[in-house]
Design a protein around this motif. Sequence first.
Motif, PDB file in Angstrom:
ATOM      1  N   ARG A 166       0.758  -1.070   0.046  1.00 50.85           N
ATOM      2  CA  ARG A 166      -0.079  -0.241  -0.135  1.00 50.85           C
ATOM      3  C   ARG A 166       0.866   1.141   0.021  1.00 50.85           C
ATOM      4  N   TYR A 167       1.913   1.418   0.740  1.00 55.71           N
ATOM      5  CA  TYR A 167       2.765   2.380   0.716  1.00 55.71           C
ATOM      6  C   TYR A 167       3.455   2.755  -0.737  1.00 55.71           C
ATOM      7  N   VAL A 168       3.604   1.678  -1.295  1.00 56.98           N
ATOM      8  CA  VAL A 168       4.235   1.823  -2.639  1.00 56.98           C
ATOM      9  C   VAL A 168       3.133   2.526  -3.550  1.00 56.98           C
ATOM     10  N   TYR A 169       1.926   2.356  -3.616  1.00 58.81           N
ATOM     11  CA  TYR A 169       1.104   2.918  -4.332  1.00 58.81           C
ATOM     12  C   TYR A 169       0.783   4.484  -3.763  1.00 58.81           C
ATOM     13  N   ALA A 170       0.977   4.411  -2.383  1.00 57.73           N
ATOM     14  CA  ALA A 170       0.895   5.810  -1.768  1.00 57.73           C
ATOM     15  C   ALA A 170       1.916   6.917  -2.276  1.00 57.73           C
ATOM     16  N   LEU A 171       3.211   6.269  -2.643  1.00 59.61           N
ATOM     17  CA  LEU A 171       4.210   7.058  -2.889  1.00 59.61           C
ATOM     18  C   LEU A 171       3.999   7.596  -4.505  1.00 59.61           C
ATOM     19  N   ILE A 172       3.356   6.495  -5.521  1.00 63.27           N
ATOM     20  CA  ILE A 172       3.062   6.683  -6.545  1.00 63.27           C
ATOM     21  C   ILE A 172       1.910   7.882  -6.782  1.00 63.27           C
ATOM     22  N   SER A 173       0.845   7.683  -5.667  1.00 62.84           N
ATOM     23  CA  SER A 173      -0.139   8.512  -5.610  1.00 62.84           C
ATOM     24  C   SER A 173       0.165  10.043  -5.269  1.00 62.84           C
ATOM     25  N   LEU A 174       1.418   9.998  -4.258  1.00 58.42           N
ATOM     26  CA  LEU A 174       1.901  11.354  -3.846  1.00 58.42           C
ATOM     27  C   LEU A 174       2.604  11.941  -4.940  1.00 58.42           C
ATOM     28  N   PHE A 175       3.232  11.264  -5.859  1.00 57.79           N
ATOM     29  CA  PHE A 175       4.058  11.775  -7.106  1.00 57.79           C
ATOM     30  C   PHE A 175       3.001  12.561  -8.007  1.00 57.79           C
ATOM     31  N   TRP A 176       2.141  11.781  -8.261  1.00 58.48           N
ATOM     32  CA  TRP A 176       1.147  12.079  -9.379  1.00 58.48           C
ATOM     33  C   TRP A 176       0.290  13.480  -9.097  1.00 58.48           C
ATOM     34  N   ILE A 177      -0.037  13.379  -7.698  1.00 62.34           N
ATOM     35  CA  ILE A 177      -0.790  14.620  -6.942  1.00 62.34           C
ATOM     36  C   ILE A 177       0.036  15.717  -7.041  1.00 62.34           C
ATOM     37  N   ILE A 178       1.399  15.658  -6.701  1.00 64.50           N
ATOM     38  CA  ILE A 178       2.315  16.770  -6.735  1.00 64.50           C
ATOM     39  C   ILE A 178       2.350  17.491  -8.290  1.00 64.50           C
ATOM     40  N   ASN A 179       2.386  16.376  -9.145  1.00 62.61           N
ATOM     41  CA  ASN A 179       2.615  16.719 -10.589  1.00 62.61           C
ATOM     42  C   ASN A 179       1.228  17.444 -11.118  1.00 62.61           C
ATOM     43  N   LEU A 180      -0.078  17.135 -10.783  1.00 68.31           N
ATOM     44  CA  LEU A 180      -0.916  17.922 -10.955  1.00 68.31           C
ATOM     45  C   LEU A 180      -0.952  19.100 -10.458  1.00 68.31           C
ATOM     46  N   ILE A 181      -0.441  19.416  -9.294  1.00 69.64           N
ATOM     47  CA  ILE A 181      -0.052  20.811  -8.737  1.00 69.64           C
ATOM     48  C   ILE A 181       0.823  21.574  -9.726  1.00 69.64           C
ATOM     49  N   ILE A 182       1.718  20.828 -10.073  1.00 66.62           N
ATOM     50  CA  ILE A 182       2.575  21.455 -11.059  1.00 66.62           C
ATOM     51  C   ILE A 182       2.231  21.582 -12.272  1.00 66.62           C
ATOM     52  N   VAL A 183       1.549  20.994 -12.924  1.00 69.57           N
ATOM     53  CA  VAL A 183       0.945  21.236 -14.321  1.00 69.57           C
ATOM     54  C   VAL A 183      -0.218  22.180 -14.243  1.00 69.57           C
ATOM     55  N   TYR A 184      -1.166  22.079 -13.579  1.00 61.53           N
ATOM     56  CA  TYR A 184      -2.407  22.641 -13.622  1.00 61.53           C
ATOM     57  C   TYR A 184      -2.552  23.967 -12.728  1.00 61.53           C
ATOM     58  N   SER A 185      -1.449  24.143 -12.071  1.00 64.65           N
ATOM     59  CA  SER A 185      -1.434  25.332 -11.123  1.00 64.65           C
ATOM     60  C   SER A 185      -0.273  26.361 -11.382  1.00 64.65           C
ATOM     61  N   ARG A 186       0.300  26.223 -12.648  1.00 63.11           N
ATOM     62  CA  ARG A 186       1.735  26.647 -12.905  1.00 63.11           C
ATOM     63  C   ARG A 186       1.402  28.365 -12.765  1.00 63.11           C
ATOM     64  N   ARG A 187       0.174  28.794 -13.131  1.00 62.06           N
ATOM     65  CA  ARG A 187       0.161  30.395 -13.026  1.00 62.06           C
ATOM     66  C   ARG A 187      -0.090  30.719 -11.730  1.00 62.06           C
ATOM     67  N   PHE A 188      -0.233  29.696 -10.809  1.00 61.19           N
ATOM     68  CA  PHE A 188      -0.630  30.261  -9.272  1.00 61.19           C
ATOM     69  C   PHE A 188       0.665  29.930  -8.355  1.00 61.19           C
ATOM     70  N   ILE A 189       1.698  29.281  -8.836  1.00 56.78           N
ATOM     71  CA  ILE A 189       2.881  29.066  -8.051  1.00 56.78           C
ATOM     72  C   ILE A 189       4.229  29.879  -8.677  1.00 56.78           C
ATOM     73  N   ILE A 190       4.923  30.248  -7.810  1.00 54.39           N
ATOM     74  CA  ILE A 190       6.120  30.666  -8.256  1.00 54.39           C
ATOM     75  C   ILE A 190       7.373  29.638  -8.789  1.00 54.39           C
ATOM     76  N   PHE A 191       8.381  30.253  -9.761  1.00 54.59           N
ATOM     77  CA  PHE A 191       8.807  29.371 -10.414  1.00 54.59           C
ATOM     78  C   PHE A 191       9.788  28.518  -9.448  1.00 54.59           C
ATOM     79  N   GLU A 192      10.188  28.989  -8.116  1.00 55.50           N
ATOM     80  CA  GLU A 192      11.126  28.734  -7.227  1.00 55.50           C
ATOM     81  C   GLU A 192       9.963  27.424  -6.756  1.00 55.50           C
ATOM     82  N   VAL A 193       9.013  27.653  -6.324  1.00 60.13           N
ATOM     83  CA  VAL A 193       8.314  26.608  -5.554  1.00 60.13           C
ATOM     84  C   VAL A 193       8.110  25.498  -6.543  1.00 60.13           C
ATOM     85  N   LYS A 194       7.789  26.038  -7.762  1.00 63.31           N
ATOM     86  CA  LYS A 194       7.692  24.894  -8.903  1.00 63.31           C
ATOM     87  C   LYS A 194       8.819  23.785  -8.831  1.00 63.31           C
TER      88      LYS A 194
END
Length: 217
Positions: A166-194
């Motif tokens: 379960r923790y393995v899939y939790a890692l994959i899930s965490l990775f994908w959620i972070i990348n959703l933030i990176i891709v879909y919120s790029r106009r709302f986060i500064i470059f350094e945070v990205k």
Amino acid sequence: MVLDFIDAGQYFDPLRFGFEIAYSIVIMSLFYFIYYKASKMSALTSHEGIKYFKLAFLFFTLAYFTRLIHHLVRLLTFTTDINITGSTLAMSSLIVITYFSSLAIGYLIYSNLWKEINHKEFLAITHLFILITLTVFMINYSIWFLVIVQITLMTILILISKKKIRYVYALISLFWIINLIIVYSRRFIIFEVKIILQIISLAIILYFIYKMLKWIR
């Protein structure tokens, strides 16, 4: 609107583009490496769950390959006379990425349920789900709808997976959620945070690969 979340405008920043392209190449390569190693495990064990697990990472690889193509085509539009509107490119790449990533998450889920559901039935259900998802998205153009769908799929994945993995899939899930933030919120986060989020997501994938290599040994 979808274009509020995806950088589909005509502003060109060489540094940001360089990071985007490099990040896409690295993540795509790491996903393919996982697919390659899982393929070797599948050949040795003939385990059905591993076979579907490896397919998930093949589709993750294709999702990031699409992301890479998106950036390269945008680069061409800035440096050549090729004329493709940002909205057209953003929409088409988003649809393809959503398709591949949803199929990837679907295969991760199916790797836990392959004994209960026939593979053809799984493909039919998954493609129907993706079709409905993309249809709803095309009607209301809500990026948040896609984000909620992806997070819901990841939550289902964690809930149905066996405790020992379960923790393995939790890692994959965490990775994908972070990348959703990176891709879909790029106009709302500064470059350094990205950049920080990208480093964290790379660390997660590298740790996952480290654990996987230990299992193989």
